[in-house]
Design an enzyme around this catalytic site. Structure first.
Site, PDB file in Angstrom:
ATOM      1  N   TYR A   1      43.704  43.361  38.374  1.00  9.28           N
ATOM      2  CA  TYR A   1      45.063  43.836  38.080  1.00  9.28           C
ATOM      3  C   TYR A   1      45.865  44.165  39.331  1.00  9.28           C
ATOM      4  CZ  TYR A   1      42.134  44.819  33.987  1.00  9.28           C
ATOM      5  OH  TYR A   1      41.207  44.734  32.973  1.00  9.28           O
ATOM      6  N   HIS A   2      45.669  43.402  40.408  1.00  5.44           N
ATOM      7  CA  HIS A   2      46.337  43.713  41.674  1.00  5.44           C
ATOM      8  C   HIS A   2      47.168  42.561  42.230  1.00  5.44           C
ATOM      9  CE1 HIS A   2      42.866  46.792  42.539  1.00  5.44           C
ATOM     10  NE2 HIS A   2      43.694  47.203  41.601  1.00  5.44           N
ATOM     11  N   PRO A   3      47.952  41.844  41.438  1.00  3.63           N
ATOM     12  CA  PRO A   3      48.762  40.768  42.020  1.00  3.63           C
ATOM     13  C   PRO A   3      49.842  41.328  42.945  1.00  3.63           C
ATOM     14  CG  PRO A   3      49.419  41.148  39.744  1.00  3.63           C
ATOM     15  CD  PRO A   3      48.188  41.979  39.987  1.00  3.63           C
TER      16      PRO A   3
END
Length: 623
Positions: free
Chosen positions: A551-553
């Protein structure tokens, strides 16, 4: 109707008099205890229904997430500035407020529910060959659905940003911004000096209390990775219980911390269910005049006297810029969009990849006793006292930062941990659904978990070489964009992640783990079955199937000098070629930080607020 009011009494009339009164008192207490959860009371009143076409503000902030809430808070300190925050979602739910239920928010109307395009290189063990990319479509953005882990990253991350031509983004400079908005609440850490104490964001820490947590730390120490009291950006290797954005057992999302805490400011307005379709830009003057926003069945035009600030995240910010005519010329022309400025919007997409295939079954002694696992006791403890298992994220707050190649004091792998009690009927099915496992994978994990506790040691690739891209699918703003994750397009990422798996194996095979009788088990991956389990070839095949987002774009509106040809915004976050259009969120990161991205994104919001205030106070340029 509240379903709890439709309960049937299985044994009516057995409690009368004082016992009956005590029982009803208990019921009333429990019913009242749930009222604060999912309540709009901590936030601003929704200004959306009051908006009128042509209304004017000083600043319009698009997005209320980890950066948008912070920059809006900072700008509204000036009571002469009228600040409007536009949020596509609504108020966070009760599910969002309860820390342990974070995976349950995914796939709901609080989630944009994105899926990257299928690839032969990744996500092969997911339904339809697609990973799931949850992003927050709710007040607070992804801070209302993430794992609440507050990790700044390390000194090298920010010093490298500065070396890439971004003046003022070195560690010594950004540290001030971190400490300005932090409020450390954990008593035994007050003398650490690592965190700020007077800011808006509450930070707390807890110990999960499960025996396997001590075992992991003991095993790590045998391999020269000490348990460290708190995150240290100058010496970032080791294991720790990281601080969390949790206060009194409830999620402290960015909107609650930075907007709701100053809701008395009459110049700070928040409009919900307000979907921004495009930024209105005067092509000749290069001035961003306002936005087109859909609220219900109406589309309004709203205007900004000073600036438009795009804080929609690494997926939505590039999408919005491109819809507004700012982006790659050929791509926009193919979409039939009038090109205002040719910039590499949507490029440079980076993400931390996690591998969800290092799976162990353990003996019962690895977890708490069955007494502590009683669901009813946990619910009561949470509702009445805001404590217990529901008030945290269990073992997930234990993080390890390791350099598997022993070539630096900085980590290349981060470890997360997921622990499932035997016969788990909540967390494991919920995680399987959230991750999008196909039926074979989900079923095999469930079968291993029926009689034994199950631990997943989750290596995370901190400095990926592979990059992806965000593209428009059509010129319709309501169409989800094309997400090309780019996972494992560079073979080096596979090799580094393999070293992360091998280190995890060393931990499990060391003496401290023996008391739990650990056994490696393999998920059902038919295309990998012909390979020897735990061989290099097997793990590489499994990575292609089970590696996914954590969940780290970031990076899709890259910060950098205008002349470098790869950047979208300058070091003051102004879009190249424009005088009053900025991007303020994780998309500006030129390179992803070495840890969970929420803290760094909040710092970006705070630093942007300071810079914007400076620009207008000193009138350095005519805007």
């Amino acid at each position: 109707m509240d379903q709890s009011l439709g309960m049937d009494d299985p044994c009516p009339n057995n409690l009368q008099g004082v016992p009956g009164y005590l029982f009803l008192t208990l019921l009333n207490t429990l019913m009242g205890a749930k009222c604060p959860l999912g309540s709009p009371e901590p936030y601003q009143e929704d200004y959306g229904p009051k908006l009128v076409d042509g209304e004017e503000f000083d600043f319009i902030v698009i997005g209320s997430g980890s950066a948008g809430s912070v920059v809006a808070n900072k700008l509204s300190e000036n009571e002469n500035w009228k600040v409007l925050v536009l949020e596509a979602g609504g108020y966070p739910s009760a599910t969002s407020d309860i820390p342990s239920l974070l995976f349950s928010v995914q796939g709901t109307d609080e989630d944009w529910i994105y899926t990257p395009e299928p690839s032969e290189k990744s996500c092969l063990g997911m339904k339809d060959g697609k990973c799931r990319w949850p992003r927050g479509k709710v007040l607070g953005g992804s801070s209302s659905m993430n794992a609440l882990l507050y990790v700044r990253g390390n000194k090298r991350d920010y010093d490298e940003w500065a070396r890439m031509g971004n003046v003022g983004w070195d560690w010594e400079t950004v540290l001030h911004h971190f400490k300005s908005f932090e409020r450390l609440e954990t008593e035994d850490m007050q003398n650490s000096g690592q965190y700020g104490k007077n800011g808006f964001l509450p930070l707390t820490r807890y110990d999960s209390g499960v025996p396997i947590a001590d075992t992991i730390r003991e095993a790590a120490e045998l391999h020269n990775y000490q348990t460290i009291p708190e995150e240290n950006p100058l010496n970032p290797l080791g294991y720790m219980n990281i601080v969390n954005s949790i206060s009194h057992g409830i999620r402290a999302n960015s909107a609650k911390a930075f907007l709701g805490s100053v809701k008395e400011r009459s110049n700070l307005l928040v409009a919900l269910q307000s979907f921004v379709k495009k930024v209105i830009i005067d092509k000749k003057s290069r001035i961003a005049k306002g936005v087109e926003v859909a609220i219900g069945s109406k589309t309004l035009k709203l205007y900004a006297k000073k600036e438009i600030i795009v804080c929609a995240g690494a997926v939505n910010s590039p999408q919005l810029l491109m819809l507004s005519g700012v982006g790659p010329k050929k791509h926009l022309e193919a979409m039939g969009i009038d090109v205002i400025e040719h910039l590499p919007v949507g490029k440079n997409l980076q993400d931390h990849v996690v591998f969800l295939g290092v799976i162990l079954t353990l003996d019962q002694n690895a977890i708490k006793t069955q007494k502590h696992l009683n669901l009813i006791d946990n619910i009561y403890e949470y509702l009445v006292h805001r404590s217990g298992d529901l008030a945290g994220i269990a073992l997930t707050n234990l993080l390890g930062f390791v350099n598997t190649r022993n070539d630096s004091i900085y980590p290349n792998i981060q470890y997360h941990h997921l622990l499932y009690p035997p016969g788990d009927t909540y967390l494991l099915p919920t995680v399987s659904k959230a991750m999008g496992y196909n039926e074979d994978v989900a079923k095999s994990k469930s079968e291993y978990n029926q009689k034994h506790p199950m631990l997943e040691i989750v290596p995370t690739l901190l400095s990926p070489k592979s990059k992806g891209e965000i593209l428009l699918r059509t010129d319709d703003p309501f169409e989800k964009p094309i997400i090309q994750s780019g996972y494992f397009t560079e073979e080096e990422d596979i090799d580094v992640l393999l070293t992360g798996i091998r280190f995890a194996e060393k931990l499990v095979e060391s003496a401290p783990f023996k008391k739990h009788n650990p056994k490696f088990v393999k998920p059902n991956l038919p295309k990998c079955d012909e390979l020897k389990f735990r061989s290099d070839e097997y793990w590489k095949c499994a990575m292609r199937h089970l590696a996914t987002t954590v969940y780290h774009p970031v990076g899709t509106c890259k910060m950098g000098p205008e002349n470098d040809g790869t950047s979208v915004v300058n070091s003051r976050l102004k879009v190249h070629g424009f005088r009053n259009l900025r991007v303020v969120d994780a998309s500006i990161m030129p390179k992803i930080v070495s840890g969970n991205t929420q803290a760094a994104t909040m710092m970006i919001g705070h630093k942007a607020g300071v810079m914007i205030t400076e620009d207008w106070a000193t009138k350095r340029e005519e805007l």
